[in-house]
Design an enzyme around this catalytic site. Sequence first.
Site, PDB file in Angstrom:
ATOM      1  N   LYS A 126       2.809  11.487   6.796  1.00 15.10           N
ATOM      2  CA  LYS A 126       1.979  11.284   7.983  1.00 15.10           C
ATOM      3  C   LYS A 126       2.520  12.003   9.213  1.00 15.10           C
ATOM      4  O   LYS A 126       2.255  13.170   9.411  1.00 15.10           O
ATOM      5  CB  LYS A 126       1.764   9.796   8.218  1.00 15.10           C
ATOM      6  N   ASP A 163       9.569   3.000   1.618  1.00 18.35           N
ATOM      7  CA  ASP A 163       8.377   3.778   1.949  1.00 18.35           C
ATOM      8  C   ASP A 163       8.160   3.679   3.455  1.00 18.35           C
ATOM      9  O   ASP A 163       7.625   2.702   3.965  1.00 18.35           O
ATOM     10  CB  ASP A 163       7.163   3.238   1.189  1.00 18.35           C
ATOM     11  N   PHE A 175       0.862  -1.180   0.000  1.00 17.29           N
ATOM     12  CA  PHE A 175       0.000   0.000   0.000  1.00 17.29           C
ATOM     13  C   PHE A 175       0.896   1.227   0.000  1.00 17.29           C
ATOM     14  O   PHE A 175       1.585   1.509   0.978  1.00 17.29           O
ATOM     15  CB  PHE A 175      -0.940   0.057   1.202  1.00 17.29           C
TER      16      PHE A 175
END
Length: 406
Positions: free
Chosen positions: A261, A232, A147
């Site tokens: 984030k 990531d 993801f």
Amino acid sequence: MTAPARSRTSADLIRAEEPVLAHNYHPLPVVVARAEGAWVEDVEGRRYLDMLAGYSALNFGHRHPALVEAAHRQLDRLTLTSRAFHNDRLAEFAERLAQLTGQDMVLPMNTGAEAVESGIKVARKWAYDVKGVPADRATIVVAADNFHGRTTTIVSFSTDETARSGFGPFTPGFRVVPYDDLAALEEAVDETTAAVLIEPIQGEAGVIVPRDGYLAGVRELTRRRNCLFVADEIQSGLGRTGRTLAVDHEDVEPDVVLLGKALGGGIVPVSAVVGRREVLGVLNPGEHGSTFGGNPLAAAVGTAVVELLETGEFQHRADTLGAVLRDGLTRLVGRGVVGFRSRGLWAGVDVDPAIGSGREISERLMREGVLAKDTHGSTIRLAPPLTVTEDELLGALASFEKVLAV
């Protein structure tokens, strides 16, 4: 006339969203109105312990005083210039973020998906300018069940049909291999490979932690085959796993790290591509950009986030309290939990489907005053703010045990 939000109940507000909001989310039926630390409060004043933390965007809790203060100070001075001009906050942010992550250069963006898209562009440009891959032939190897976001390019290499179905045609140039499989990765890499792009821990897939040595193996392979290792760390980075970055657990240094984030402190969207100079240095003026990327408000908040991490306090808290979380979940195995994976204050918990779906378990936890979220069947993700206390964590585990016994 539409009633003001303060006079509308949670049920009123949920009903009001239905005709005017696109239905791209299926949130739990709780309407948050206030928050502080690890706790949120709904419209009616009910309090909940936040065990999701905005998928790691709230690593430092809601409204951390140092981050709120940094935002207030900057709001009174300057919020946006665009990158058409310099601003007085960007240099310090880039310097300190590069030092924190052990990299040379920073490409500031806004959202996590933007960081991934930017990382893809940088890897391709490096492949053409440095490695010598023929034009338009560069490939990037990714892992199944990944993801990385939901833009059209990113869903092109997703194996989640919910994310992909109905959004083709898809962007070429990606090869998908099983996660945590070095042999498959070796076979997929060839002279056209620009990069291997992976999550050091797969979050959306259920907090999938690879076997010891996998990340080091990816690093060795990419060096040997002359391609980039792009990590990531948008969910796994910035203290979540008990280290600054998840790759630090194996002392691995990727060529490029993608951050987001938590970098915005739960206040503003902030993301970044950080990497070696010979990689990020391939970009020239006009080849990539963002109106809001590196804006003064984002840089001020991002610098305050880096300052919190420079002390090591939050990494230590995640490591120490992660052991409490792990021990608590271990005691639940065989008592409604069929298995779990954890690293620091991050866990994917597989609940016996006979007890309920992940959604049902999340709704039961909500009624007990704990907010968590399901992913894929009966798997629950737990990722409390790193500011959570041991007593709060034990209380959440007690609530979890209670709903599993229903």
